[in-house]
Design a protein around this motif. Sequence first.
Motif, PDB file in Angstrom:
ATOM      1  N   THR A   1       0.852  -1.220  -0.172  1.00  0.00           N
ATOM      2  CA  THR A   1       0.026   0.027  -0.053  1.00  0.00           C
ATOM      3  C   THR A   1       0.963   1.357   0.073  1.00  0.00           C
ATOM      4  OG1 THR A   1      -0.311   0.609   2.270  1.00  0.00           O
ATOM      5  CG2 THR A   1      -1.428  -1.220   1.483  1.00  0.00           C
ATOM      6  N   GLY A 106     -10.514  -6.421   0.585  1.00  0.00           N
ATOM      7  CA  GLY A 106      -9.799  -5.047   1.049  1.00  0.00           C
ATOM      8  C   GLY A 106     -10.055  -4.788   2.300  1.00  0.00           C
ATOM      9  N   GLY A 135     -10.531   0.419  -0.175  1.00  0.00           N
ATOM     10  CA  GLY A 135     -10.098  -0.218  -1.341  1.00  0.00           C
ATOM     11  C   GLY A 135      -9.228   0.934  -2.244  1.00  0.00           C
TER      12      GLY A 135
END
Length: 182
Positions: A1, A106, A135
């Motif tokens: 991420t 997610g 998400g």
Amino acid sequence: TASPAEVIRSPLLARTSMALAIALATVAAHAEKADREKPITFTSDDGEVNYEKRTGVLRGNVVITQGTLTIKADRIDFRQNPDNSLSATAFGKPLAFRQKRDDAEGYYEGWAQRAEYDGQKEQLELFDNAILKRGTDEIRSNYVSYNVGTELFKAEGRASTTGDPGGPGARVRGMFQPRSDA
């Protein structure tokens, strides 16, 4: 991420107003409900914890978890509620949190300078340079709130209380992906 700095610098596909916050709410899913049945664990450099009252103040490299919920901050004041949920006020530069979405792929992720979470009301409020992602959908402002029970996002354009001119300022911004009918 992406890191909070990368998220802040990433280009936005759409600029939006409160209407986006309402539209985003219609596609939201609940956070992981089973988390409240999990133990609360924590680490920090310093802290004061009252195990009898199930409250604490943690300082320095704080990480607190309950099930899939993880909060990382410079300081967290927390309490375990009678229903076993967690309520906390967290401070960071920025703080970060992540929680798995219930019955969906997610995570919910967020960053801010301060966050207040009321586990009994299922209400999250993010203050100053706030980013809330579901998400790839996101909303950002100096104030963002999300209620898990009602699935309602709310954002308000406000001046930063930290005086940071690099934040979103008096604008609400966000983006959401088109729905898939597949």
